[in-house]
Design a protein around this motif. Structure first.
Motif, PDB file in Angstrom:
ATOM      1  N   MET A 127       0.827  -1.198   0.000  1.00  0.00           N
ATOM      2  CA  MET A 127       0.000   0.000   0.000  1.00  0.00           C
ATOM      3  C   MET A 127       0.871   1.262   0.000  1.00  0.00           C
ATOM      4  N   LEU A 128       1.939   1.242   0.774  1.00  0.00           N
ATOM      5  CA  LEU A 128       2.835   2.392   0.825  1.00  0.00           C
ATOM      6  C   LEU A 128       3.519   2.611  -0.528  1.00  0.00           C
ATOM      7  N   VAL A 310      -9.118   9.874  -3.681  1.00  0.00           N
ATOM      8  CA  VAL A 310     -10.054   8.853  -3.230  1.00  0.00           C
ATOM      9  C   VAL A 310      -9.423   8.126  -2.045  1.00  0.00           C
ATOM     10  N   HIS A 311     -10.249   7.774  -1.063  1.00  0.00           N
ATOM     11  CA  HIS A 311      -9.743   7.180   0.185  1.00  0.00           C
ATOM     12  C   HIS A 311     -10.235   5.745   0.316  1.00  0.00           C
ATOM     13  N   PHE A 312      -9.306   4.789   0.131  1.00  0.00           N
ATOM     14  CA  PHE A 312      -9.654   3.382   0.296  1.00  0.00           C
ATOM     15  C   PHE A 312      -9.344   2.945   1.726  1.00  0.00           C
ATOM     16  N   ALA A 313     -10.141   3.443   2.645  1.00  0.00           N
ATOM     17  CA  ALA A 313      -9.982   3.122   4.062  1.00  0.00           C
ATOM     18  C   ALA A 313     -10.511   1.719   4.358  1.00  0.00           C
ATOM     19  N   ARG A 333      -4.338  -4.119  -3.916  1.00  0.00           N
ATOM     20  CA  ARG A 333      -4.715  -4.599  -5.241  1.00  0.00           C
ATOM     21  C   ARG A 333      -6.047  -4.005  -5.685  1.00  0.00           C
ATOM     22  N   ILE A 334      -6.998  -3.911  -4.749  1.00  0.00           N
ATOM     23  CA  ILE A 334      -8.306  -3.331  -5.063  1.00  0.00           C
ATOM     24  C   ILE A 334      -8.147  -1.864  -5.480  1.00  0.00           C
TER      25      ILE A 334
END
Length: 373
Positions: A127-128, A310-313, A333-334
């Motif tokens: 993710m980073l 966009v925030h994929f929290a 990946r999403i």
């Protein structure tokens, strides 16, 4: 009278040269100075000798002492040099400001590995890497801050000790408070969570030289319902980050008896009860709204218009439409898959920020922009 003045100059100037040279040689002989010093004296440039001879002549014509006239001329020369140096300094300062405006906007994130996030070590690192690649592809300069940056703040020890011992915090929530100290020490600017990814550029740019809302601390993920905002993307000048770090710390102390408190709760409480202490913009799309469970069409792009990111929290995976076999550690990946889809389907519609002079940065144009190593 004109021929008399010319006669004075034609006679006195050569005479001044003769006296100057003779005087130098006589003093050297009487003082028996080192031959090298004498030689150095005689190597004075011809222009300096002519200058002094003219000064002798002018002093004689005006009834002045040579020393007085020489001192006045040297003072005027020094003043001119000083003025020139000051002008060069002003030009250099203006160039620095221009370069700062034209430089890439810088985005920070705060990174401290934790075990209680529902993510594996590998997925956290993925993710980073995706965060860095995406922001860089969008024309930003990504910077990763750590606890070492926060520890440089003069109030770190006191704030860290108090929040660690007196508050009902887990490791994640403590870090969320301390990251504001790191941003203050970094000089302010932009910060996002590591699961926030760029979409549209700001209409005016986004450089640290001129931030939206005049540099006042601003949050960009406005709540769909209720006061406050999610602190997933924020901007502000250095003094604002320092102010906010102490503001939310004091708010936490006011709620030390609560079963749970966080920086998010602090911003809700502050906006509800002390309106105006920070700005809120609608500039971040919630990940759960982006994950519709189907392939996007151009008609779906409306909800991303004028959104910076966009925030994929974690909430996006819980409440968004994903495949049944997808879990929290699949977030990188999403996110990458969705970003590649968005880049090929949607047009750029810039976020309208404060009307200031800022350079516009690049944005994503193809799905290849998100390739990571």
């Amino acid at each position: 009278m004109q021929w008399q003045r010319r006669w004075h100059v034609s006679v006195i100037v050569p005479l001044g040269l003769v006296l100057l040279i003779a005087n130098t040689g006589l003093l050297s002989f009487l003082n028996k100075e080192d031959p090298f010093v004498t030689y150095s004296r005689r190597l004075r440039s011809a222009s300096e000798q002519v200058r002094d001879a003219h000064l002798y002549a002018l002093a004689a014509m005006e009834g002045l002492k040579f020393e007085e006239l020489y001192a006045a001329v040297m003072a005027a020369k020094d003043a001119a040099a000083s003025s020139s140096e000051e002008s060069r300094a002003r030009i250099s300062e203006a160039e620095d400001r221009l370069n700062e405006k034209e430089a890439k906007p810088r985005i920070h994130t705060f990174w401290e590995p934790l075990d209680d996030t529902g993510m594996t070590t590998e997925s956290n690192e993925a993710m980073l890497r995706l965060w860095e690649a995406a922001w860089q592809a969008a024309g930003w300069e990504p910077v990763v801050l750590t606890m070492e940056d926060a520890m440089q703040h003069p109030d770190f020890e006191n704030i860290n000790r108090t929040l660690s011992t007196d508050m009902p915090f887990g490791g994640y929530d403590l870090i969320c408070f301390l990251r504001y100290l790191a941003m203050s020490m970094a000089g302010g600017g932009w910060m996002s969570d590591y699961d926030v990814f760029p979409l549209n550029p700001l209409e005016k740019g986004g450089s640290a030289a001129q931030l939206p809302n005049g540099g006042t601390f601003t949050l960009y993920e406005k709540q769909l319902v209720g006061p406050g905002a999610v602190p997933s993307l924020a901007s502000g000048r250095q003094t604002e980050w320092d102010r906010i770090a102490h503001l939310i710390y004091e708010n936490a102390l006011e709620h030390r008896e609560a079963d749970f408190w966080s920086d998010f709760y602090a911003f809700i409480d502050i906006d509800k009860n002390k309106d105006g202490l920070y700005k809120i913009e609608d500039g971040v799309l919630q990940g759960r709204r982006a994950l519709t469970g189907r392939v996007w069409q151009q008609s779906d792009c409306g909800i991303t218009e004028e959104k910076i990111a966009v925030h994929f929290a974690h909430d996006a995976i819980i409440r968004g439409q994903t495949r049944t076999d997808e879990v929290m550690s699949d977030r990188p990946r999403i996110a990458q898959s969705w970003l590649e889809m968005w880049a090929t389907k949607c047009e750029i519609v810039p976020f309208v920020d404060a009307p200031m002079e800022i350079s516009v940065f690049a944005h994503l144009t193809s799905q290849n922009a998100f390739q990571t190593s």
